[in-house]
Write an enzyme that holds these catalytic residues in place. Sequence first.
Site, short mmCIF file in Angstrom:
data_model
loop_
_atom_site.label_atom_id
_atom_site.label_comp_id
_atom_site.label_asym_id
_atom_site.label_seq_id
_atom_site.Cartn_x
_atom_site.Cartn_y
_atom_site.Cartn_z
N HIS A 118 28.09 31.11 44.80
CA HIS A 118 27.44 31.01 43.89
C HIS A 118 26.50 32.68 43.39
O HIS A 118 25.89 33.20 43.82
CB HIS A 118 25.51 30.18 43.95
N GLU A 154 29.24 28.90 35.81
CA GLU A 154 28.15 29.44 35.90
C GLU A 154 27.27 30.18 35.35
O GLU A 154 27.27 31.68 35.95
CB GLU A 154 27.23 28.54 37.23
P1 PGA Z 1 19.70 24.90 36.98
O1 PGA Z 1 20.61 25.14 38.09
O2 PGA Z 1 20.49 23.60 36.92
O3 PGA Z 1 18.37 24.60 37.60
O4 PGA Z 1 19.87 25.49 35.64
C1 PGA Z 1 22.37 25.36 38.11
C2 PGA Z 1 22.98 25.80 39.33
O5 PGA Z 1 22.58 27.14 39.76
O6 PGA Z 1 24.34 25.20 39.72
#
Ligand code: PGA
Length: 268
Positions: free
Chosen positions: A109, A180
């Site tokens: 991540h 993401e």
């Molecule tokens: P968020 O986070 O929905 O708060 O933008 C998404 C993620 O980091 O997977």
Amino acid sequence: MTASAGPARRIPMIGTSWKMNLLPSTAPAWFGTVTRGIAATSSDPATADREWFVLPPFPALAAAQASLEGSPIRWGGQDVHEDDAGAHTGDVSAPMLADLGCTIAEIGHSERRRDHGETTAMISGKVRAALRWGLTPLLCVGEATQGVPDAAIGLVEGELAGALRGLGPGDLAQVVVAYEPAWAIGEGAQAADLKHVAALHAAIRGWLDARGATAVRVLYGGSVNPRNAADLLTVPGVDGLFVGRAALDPEAFVAIATVTLPQQENGS
Ligand code: PGA
């Protein structure tokens, strides 16, 4: 980019990471609301064919196991160490996750890369550790800053190549990818626009298909909420959603997890 195999059936997957939120003592209430909410739609054909998962912080994993065993919701860790055991203070290994019934390990991540200096070599090692223990590696990729799709595609393909290098077809097939874009994540951010999402998902799909990984699902993450979930899920190439802050409210997660699509067209 050539699709070397025909379109595979990819069951939509919707899940959340709580990041560093909620508590082991408050987790059961969240699990209860979500399992009841999802069970209430189980006879609805629109949501019957779907997979769900939750990634609580490590201290709440035992509560996840106690609450979710036997439910259709999978649970897993937000990170995993490359090694199976050893002198790594504060880290958590794949066998520990597997021992708690986890079937997923989130890897790479953008907040882990940012806060813990995770490198491509580490991320590749974590993918292999998850695979050794039968955990689905949920590999996060995405560009750091907002720009044109072509620039982002180059970066994301580099991340995929680094994280997945050397994996045979059997291992590759176990992976789930989450696209993401880091600029679309977190408080004050907005989800990427649908055109950007479509361009990146098409590129990632092409990259995977060219390697025979037609069954690998590609989820979108970044400011997903109950209002934009259906639109995002109908973008071709989006096989599911990965939700952050909106899902801390269990009712909002149920709304996203059971969202009905206008036309079930994704996945081909
Ligand atoms: P968020 O986070 O929905 O708060 O933008 C998404 C993620 O980091 O997977």
